[in-house]
Motif scaffolding. Sequence first.
Motif, PDB file in Angstrom:
ATOM      1  N   ALA A  43       0.862  -1.189   0.000  1.00  0.00           N
ATOM      2  CA  ALA A  43       0.000   0.000   0.000  1.00  0.00           C
ATOM      3  C   ALA A  43       0.893   1.232   0.000  1.00  0.00           C
ATOM      4  O   ALA A  43       2.004   1.206   0.543  1.00  0.00           O
ATOM      5  CB  ALA A  43      -0.914   0.009   1.223  1.00  0.00           C
ATOM      6  N   PRO A  44       0.449   2.336  -0.603  1.00  0.00           N
ATOM      7  CA  PRO A  44       1.250   3.563  -0.620  1.00  0.00           C
ATOM      8  C   PRO A  44       1.437   4.125   0.788  1.00  0.00           C
ATOM      9  O   PRO A  44       0.570   3.970   1.657  1.00  0.00           O
ATOM     10  CB  PRO A  44       0.410   4.519  -1.481  1.00  0.00           C
ATOM     11  CG  PRO A  44      -0.526   3.651  -2.256  1.00  0.00           C
ATOM     12  CD  PRO A  44      -0.808   2.477  -1.366  1.00  0.00           C
ATOM     13  N   LEU A  45       2.548   4.813   0.993  1.00  0.00           N
ATOM     14  CA  LEU A  45       2.839   5.368   2.312  1.00  0.00           C
ATOM     15  C   LEU A  45       1.769   6.363   2.738  1.00  0.00           C
ATOM     16  O   LEU A  45       1.395   6.411   3.921  1.00  0.00           O
ATOM     17  CB  LEU A  45       4.215   6.050   2.296  1.00  0.00           C
ATOM     18  CG  LEU A  45       4.657   6.703   3.609  1.00  0.00           C
ATOM     19  CD1 LEU A  45       4.670   5.697   4.753  1.00  0.00           C
ATOM     20  CD2 LEU A  45       6.037   7.342   3.444  1.00  0.00           C
ATOM     21  N   GLY A  46       1.237   7.143   1.815  1.00  0.00           N
ATOM     22  CA  GLY A  46       0.199   8.100   2.173  1.00  0.00           C
ATOM     23  C   GLY A  46      -1.029   7.433   2.756  1.00  0.00           C
ATOM     24  O   GLY A  46      -1.618   7.919   3.731  1.00  0.00           O
ATOM     25  N   LEU A  64       9.846   8.174   8.984  1.00  0.00           N
ATOM     26  CA  LEU A  64       8.920   7.124   8.565  1.00  0.00           C
ATOM     27  C   LEU A  64       9.072   6.837   7.078  1.00  0.00           C
ATOM     28  O   LEU A  64       9.031   5.682   6.649  1.00  0.00           O
ATOM     29  CB  LEU A  64       7.486   7.544   8.885  1.00  0.00           C
ATOM     30  CG  LEU A  64       6.449   6.416   8.862  1.00  0.00           C
ATOM     31  CD1 LEU A  64       6.675   5.459  10.013  1.00  0.00           C
ATOM     32  CD2 LEU A  64       5.045   6.997   8.925  1.00  0.00           C
ATOM     33  N   ALA A  65       9.258   7.890   6.273  1.00  0.00           N
ATOM     34  CA  ALA A  65       9.422   7.711   4.829  1.00  0.00           C
ATOM     35  C   ALA A  65      10.686   6.920   4.516  1.00  0.00           C
ATOM     36  O   ALA A  65      10.681   6.042   3.634  1.00  0.00           O
ATOM     37  CB  ALA A  65       9.462   9.074   4.136  1.00  0.00           C
ATOM     38  N   LEU A  66      11.775   7.209   5.228  1.00  0.00           N
ATOM     39  CA  LEU A  66      13.025   6.469   5.019  1.00  0.00           C
ATOM     40  C   LEU A  66      12.868   5.009   5.413  1.00  0.00           C
ATOM     41  O   LEU A  66      13.355   4.111   4.723  1.00  0.00           O
ATOM     42  CB  LEU A  66      14.163   7.116   5.814  1.00  0.00           C
ATOM     43  CG  LEU A  66      14.655   8.474   5.304  1.00  0.00           C
ATOM     44  CD1 LEU A  66      15.678   9.063   6.270  1.00  0.00           C
ATOM     45  CD2 LEU A  66      15.275   8.322   3.910  1.00  0.00           C
ATOM     46  N   LEU A  67      12.187   4.775   6.536  1.00  0.00           N
ATOM     47  CA  LEU A  67      11.967   3.407   6.989  1.00  0.00           C
ATOM     48  C   LEU A  67      11.095   2.642   5.987  1.00  0.00           C
ATOM     49  O   LEU A  67      11.360   1.480   5.675  1.00  0.00           O
ATOM     50  CB  LEU A  67      11.306   3.415   8.363  1.00  0.00           C
ATOM     51  CG  LEU A  67      11.043   2.043   8.995  1.00  0.00           C
ATOM     52  CD1 LEU A  67      12.360   1.329   9.291  1.00  0.00           C
ATOM     53  CD2 LEU A  67      10.223   2.190  10.282  1.00  0.00           C
ATOM     54  N   PHE A  68      10.072   3.305   5.478  1.00  0.00           N
ATOM     55  CA  PHE A  68       9.183   2.692   4.491  1.00  0.00           C
ATOM     56  C   PHE A  68       9.968   2.296   3.239  1.00  0.00           C
ATOM     57  O   PHE A  68       9.801   1.194   2.704  1.00  0.00           O
ATOM     58  CB  PHE A  68       8.067   3.667   4.129  1.00  0.00           C
ATOM     59  CG  PHE A  68       7.137   3.174   3.057  1.00  0.00           C
ATOM     60  CD1 PHE A  68       6.127   2.275   3.353  1.00  0.00           C
ATOM     61  CD2 PHE A  68       7.268   3.608   1.748  1.00  0.00           C
ATOM     62  CE1 PHE A  68       5.268   1.808   2.368  1.00  0.00           C
ATOM     63  CE2 PHE A  68       6.410   3.162   0.759  1.00  0.00           C
ATOM     64  CZ  PHE A  68       5.410   2.255   1.069  1.00  0.00           C
ATOM     65  N   LYS A  69      10.824   3.181   2.775  1.00  0.00           N
ATOM     66  CA  LYS A  69      11.635   2.901   1.587  1.00  0.00           C
ATOM     67  C   LYS A  69      12.558   1.712   1.820  1.00  0.00           C
ATOM     68  O   LYS A  69      12.662   0.812   0.966  1.00  0.00           O
ATOM     69  CB  LYS A  69      12.451   4.142   1.208  1.00  0.00           C
ATOM     70  CG  LYS A  69      13.253   3.991  -0.073  1.00  0.00           C
ATOM     71  CD  LYS A  69      13.958   5.293  -0.411  1.00  0.00           C
ATOM     72  CE  LYS A  69      14.757   5.160  -1.715  1.00  0.00           C
ATOM     73  NZ  LYS A  69      15.445   6.435  -2.082  1.00  0.00           N
TER      74      LYS A  69
END
Length: 238
Positions: free
Chosen positions: A112-115, A140-145
């Motif tokens: 699912a997209p991060l947004g 959070l964005a870095l962890l998601f990537k």
Amino acid sequence: CGAIWVGDLGMLVVLTGFMGVGKTTIGNRLARALGVSLMDTDEMVESRCGMSVRKIVEDRGEKIFRRFETEAIGMLPARARTAVSLGGGALGRSKNLQSLRRRGGIIVYLEAPLGVLRTRLRRTQTEARPLWAKKGPGGLALLFKKRSRAYEGSADLVIRASGRPATEIAREVIERASEISNGKADADQSSSRGKVVRDSRQARPARSAAHSPISAGGPTRSSHESAGVQAGGAGPSR
């Protein structure tokens, strides 16, 4: 912490994905369709230690939690009809992936997209999600990537888990995992074990609902459960 006991429950289906994606909600639907109980590695660790994941991380450190998580994965049954919800960071350790492979696990990345995930996480309690609680939007964005790369590199299946009801997602998991399980011998011979099939866009047409394990005897979807996946009804995911 005491020992983890796992009953002798074959297809070992392992759900992975980022926090908030719906591993618990979808996993419970999947488990009910397979006629088993969902095995959640976070819950296994919590049961063993008598405290929450957050408390374990705070009191004993993330390294200790990851060690307990690896031990829990090592206690999963091999090549058995089992549904597993994997902690969001578990595939960050190569030994966990190796352990799952030895057990014949079919790894399903719920994507699912991060947004979308951020929206879901805002609607749920954050106390059970230590990483979400302490990381800002950038972290959070870095962890998601980082984790997304691990999920992609490990998955046998990548299935879209946003904007769809839990029953539909669980049905696709069973259909695609069954195709892999049934064709494993051919896949091994062609060295294609572990090839990613990205949801229904690259997969063969799904079987009719009448032949689906969920439709043919499994529970029917309620609007409440469907909303849980679409609007953040997943259980704790780390």
